[in-house]
Write a protein that holds these residues in place. Structure first.
Motif, PDB file in Angstrom:
ATOM      1  N   ALA A   1       0.821  -1.212   0.000  1.00  6.37           N
ATOM      2  CA  ALA A   1       0.000   0.000   0.000  1.00  6.37           C
ATOM      3  C   ALA A   1       0.851   1.257   0.000  1.00  6.37           C
ATOM      4  N   ASP A   2       2.175   1.107   0.010  1.00  7.58           N
ATOM      5  CA  ASP A   2       3.080   2.270   0.047  1.00  7.58           C
ATOM      6  C   ASP A   2       3.648   2.473  -1.356  1.00  7.58           C
ATOM      7  N   PRO A   3       3.368   3.641  -1.965  1.00  4.10           N
ATOM      8  CA  PRO A   3       3.819   3.866  -3.357  1.00  4.10           C
ATOM      9  C   PRO A   3       5.331   3.680  -3.534  1.00  4.10           C
TER      10      PRO A   3
ATOM     11  N   ASN B   1       8.289  -2.814  -5.710  1.00  4.47           N
ATOM     12  CA  ASN B   1       9.631  -3.328  -5.401  1.00  4.47           C
ATOM     13  C   ASN B   1       9.632  -4.841  -5.598  1.00  4.47           C
ATOM     14  N   GLN B   2      10.657  -5.364  -6.224  1.00  2.00           N
ATOM     15  CA  GLN B   2      10.691  -6.790  -6.538  1.00  2.00           C
ATOM     16  C   GLN B   2      10.743  -7.646  -5.292  1.00  2.00           C
TER      17      GLN B   2
ATOM     18  N   TYR C   1       6.279 -11.082   6.651  1.00  2.00           N
ATOM     19  CA  TYR C   1       5.603 -11.400   5.396  1.00  2.00           C
ATOM     20  C   TYR C   1       4.157 -10.931   5.399  1.00  2.00           C
ATOM     21  N   GLN C   2       3.662 -10.498   6.562  1.00  2.00           N
ATOM     22  CA  GLN C   2       2.275 -10.048   6.708  1.00  2.00           C
ATOM     23  C   GLN C   2       2.254  -8.575   7.093  1.00  2.00           C
ATOM     24  N   PRO C   3       1.229  -7.851   6.606  1.00  2.00           N
ATOM     25  CA  PRO C   3       1.087  -6.455   7.051  1.00  2.00           C
ATOM     26  C   PRO C   3       0.859  -6.418   8.553  1.00  2.00           C
ATOM     27  N   ARG C   4       1.371  -5.348   9.184  1.00  2.00           N
ATOM     28  CA  ARG C   4       1.214  -5.188  10.623  1.00  2.00           C
ATOM     29  C   ARG C   4       0.891  -3.742  10.934  1.00  2.00           C
ATOM     30  N   ALA C   5       0.386  -3.563  12.122  1.00  3.04           N
ATOM     31  CA  ALA C   5       0.064  -2.197  12.542  1.00  3.04           C
ATOM     32  C   ALA C   5       1.356  -1.438  12.816  1.00  3.04           C
ATOM     33  N   ALA C   6       1.267  -0.127  12.848  1.00  4.52           N
ATOM     34  CA  ALA C   6       2.423   0.709  13.145  1.00  4.52           C
ATOM     35  C   ALA C   6       2.927   0.404  14.553  1.00  4.52           C
TER      36      ALA C   6
END
Length: 730
Positions: free
Chosen positions: A95-97, A102-103, A135-140
């Motif tokens: 979700a970060d441009p 990025n490969q 490998y998983q999204p996490r909260a800040a």
């Protein structure tokens, strides 16, 4: 709190700061691996990295959960931490441009969550980051979690600082060690290190040169390699135990060169904590040789001074002493002539004459040592000299001592001095007689032989050389049969070598005393049995004849002393001496030349008087009595001036002038010249106890020279031969 980041840092400056740590491409280190493992455990993530950014790559000093060691900076998340001193958190990379395409996001390892704390040095440069990846999204992250992650990053920087300080210290130690090694390599002393098994682990160049081995050949070798059996035993039994107990040892110890030669060295050993040793050795061979040389030179100087003192004394007393001896010997011979040959009194007189002759010989020896008496050389039949000496020895030998004399049938001549050579044989035979005293079947052997081949070389390595003042180089050899041989002078001569040997089967000379037997005044005999001049005199005589001397001996195996003289070619012998080769007949003490006789009737105008001049009245009177016993009329005076007056007033009656050399009013040579000027027909005979001075003084005015004490048969020959036979008495 991390160190504040430099706001104005440039990329080249940042890279220089990174390179100063010298950490890129270094091996994994537990300190950094524990940090990444701790970070992964604290934040429950599969991947944790300590990432350092170069220009084109990011390199991982530690990588937990990731097999790669580096990636390109083009796909690096960590490079985004360089511009800030805060923790960078990416909850979901898709979700970060900045990272969505990025490969590493779109492909393995499929990064979703990233958090990185900058690695900021104490001087403000950002080197990279300590990051965690999922490998998983996490909260800040919470502020507490960010602080924890930054603390871990700061610890990583601290470890980098410690690592750099340690490296600097190690570099300093290494440089110091290199300087020490360089200094050790430049040292002139042999410096080595040994391990606990006494094997070399370090050898400097000086040690390699000293012992003759290449450095790599010595490494790993035991210290035993440098020592012979005896020194090795001393090393292990005496030296090394002291090193172990006291921690150090210093002393002298001979080592062995690769060639087998001995190295005299000073050595220090110090124990090391690991059981090894530091060994420092210094070659003192040259120094010791120099010290020994100085000691020898001092001893030679002392010896020379002693000889000079003896020379002064001898020169001072020779004249007076010979006068005393002349009177004693002369009157003793008169008694022998006048007494019944078998009477005890005649025996006493003969003993007195023998003692006087020994005194004369002793004076001659002392004068020879003091360099105050030279020798007159003529063509000499060596067999004749030995035969005459053997005849004298036969009378002096004890009845139980056999004297064997082996002479060649052919004529052997040397250019020599009969008197000196006779004394040499007499001295050697006397020593041999003393050596066999008290033995069963004692025998003294005198041999004369000719040798053409060079003197045999015993082929032994056991040889030592010393310098003896007045003699030169003296060699001491260990012969294969166990005997020792002392050599001095020249042994081989181009025209042939004449060897005069005197041998005995006595007790021999101990090895520790053999090297000193040529020293003047050194004797192995008991007090009163010898002067210590005999062998020294023989060596001096052999050397003065251009020859050499060997002494071969062994304890319990007898002694053989040989003079090696140059043979005189037949042509030289004929040119220099026309005397017949037949041996001389020994004088008969009862012949007409010795016994009193009535003066012969002189024809009218025939000269008969013998004028005797000697400042020593006793000697002059004795000489006058000897002349009267030959049947001649005598005038005597103690004054040279009075002698000249007698020549002026009674010159036509005087046939012979017999004068002493040393006199107070004028020298005998001066008196002879003055007499010849007054009356040239008077025959002049010069008498002196110093044959060298008499020979030097001899000129046209002197017809004959006689030694003092005077040999009566020679005096009789001169008085009866006439003035035309000038060589007879000279």
């Amino acid at each position: 709190m991390p160190a504040p980041r430099r706001a104005d840092q440039s990329e080249p400056e940042r890279l220089q700061a990174l390179y100063r740590y010298d950490v890129l491409d270094s091996a994994p280190e537990p300190t950094f691996d524990r940090l990444t493992e701790l970070a992964a455990r604290l934040f429950d993530v599969p991947i944790s990295l300590v990432s350092l950014l170069e220009r084109d790559r990011q390199w991982f000093k530690s990588a937990h959960g990731l097999c790669a060691t580096e990636t390109s900076t083009s796909v690096s998340f960590c490079k985004h931490t360089l511009g800030s001193d805060r923790v960078l958190v990416v909850p979901d990379a898709t979700a970060d441009p900045r990272f969505a395409d990025n490969q590493l996001v779109t492909g393995p390892p499929h990064i979703r969550f990233y958090a990185g704390a900058p690695l900021i040095t104490p001087d403000g440069y950002n080197l990279g980051s300590l990051c965690i990846i999922d490998y998983q999204p996490r909260a800040a992250l919470s502020q507490a979690d960010e602080r924890t992650l930054q603390d871990l990053a700061d610890i990583a920087v601290d470890e980098l600082e410690l690592r750099r300080a340690h490296q600097k210290e190690q570099t300093g130690l290494r440089e110091q060690a290199e300087r020490v090694t360089q200094a050790v390599e430049l040292a002139q002393d042999a410096i080595t290190l040994l391990d606990a098994d006494n094997r070399f682990v370090f050898v400097n160049r000086a040690a390699a040169v000293l012992y003759g081995y290449p450095v790599d050949e010595l490494l790993g070798q035991p210290i035993d390699l440098l020592y012979g059996p005896e020194e090795r035993q001393r090393l292990y039994e005496e030296v090394l135990p002291l090193v172990r107990s006291n921690g150090a040892w210093h002393g002298t110890k001979n080592a062995r060169h690769r060639t087998g030669t001995t190295i005299e060295q000073e050595m220090s050993l110090a124990a090391l904590p690991d059981g090894g040793m530091v060994r420092v050795a210094r070659d003192v061979t040259a120094r010791n040789v120099a010290q020994r040389t100085r000691r020898r030179l001092r001893a030679e100087l002392h010896q020379a001074q002693k000889l000079e003192s003896v020379g002064r004394l001898a020169g001072g007393i020779a004249h007076d002493f010979n006068n005393v001896l002349a009177a004693i010997a002369g009157y003793a011979e008169f008694l022998v002539d006048d007494l019944e040959p078998e009477s005890a009194e005649a025996g006493y007189a003969r003993q007195i004459a023998t003692a006087a002759e020994r005194g004369k010989t002793l004076v001659q020896q002392i004068l020879s040592f003091s360099r105050r008496d030279s020798l007159t050389m003529t063509a000499t039949d060596i067999s004749e000299v030995v035969s005459e000496t053997a005849g004298l020895l036969s009378a002096a030998m004890p009845r139980d001592v056999q004297l064997a004399c082996e002479l060649p049938e052919t004529l052997l001549r040397v250019r020599g001095n009969e008197s000196a050579l006779g004394r040499a044989v007499m001295n050697l035979a006397t020593n041999a007689r003393d050596a066999v005293a008290g033995m069963a079947n004692p025998c003294v052997r005198i041999t004369v032989a000719r040798r053409d081949a060079p003197l045999s070389d015993p082929g032994t390595e056991h040889a030592a050389s010393t310098e003896l003042e007045g003699v030169g180089t003296v060699q001491l050899l260990e012969l294969p049969d166990g005997r020792q041989q002392l050599r001095v002078g020249r042994f081989d001569h181009p025209g042939g070598t004449i060897e005069v040997s005197v041998a005995d089967d006595g007790c021999g000379i101990p090895a520790d005393k053999l090297e000193r037997v040529l020293e003047p005044f050194y004797t192995t005999k008991t007090v009163g049995k010898g002067t210590g001049l005999g062998l020294s005199a023989v060596a001096g005589i052999a050397l003065s004849h251009g020859g050499g001397l060997t002494i071969t001996t062994g304890e319990g195996r007898g002694t053989e002393v040989t003079m090696h003289l140059a043979e005189l070619p037949r042509t030289d012998a004929a040119a220099s001496d026309s005397r017949p080769h037949a041996p001389k007949a020994a004088p008969d003490p009862h012949s007409a030349a010795s016994a009193p006789a009535d003066p012969p009737r002189a024809a009218a105008g025939e000269r008969q008087l013998v004028l005797i001049v000697d400042d020593e009245q006793t000697v002059g009177q004795m000489t006058a009595d000897a002349v009267r016993r030959l049947g001649r009329a005598v005038l005597t005076t103690t004054s040279a001036n009075q002698a000249l007056e007698l020549v002026r007033t009674r010159g036509r009656e005087i046939a012979h002038l017999v004068t002493d050399l040393n006199m107070p009013e004028m020298m005998g040579s001066e008196l002879a010249q003055a007499v010849k000027q007054l009356d040239a027909e008077i025959t002049v005979t010069l008498i002196s106890g110093r044959t060298s001075l008499a020979a030097e003084s001899r000129g046209a005015s002197i017809d004959h020279v006689l030694d003092k004490p005077i040999a009566r048969e020679k005096l009789a020959h001169i008085l009866t031969a006439g003035a035309g036979d000038a060589a007879a008495g000279g």
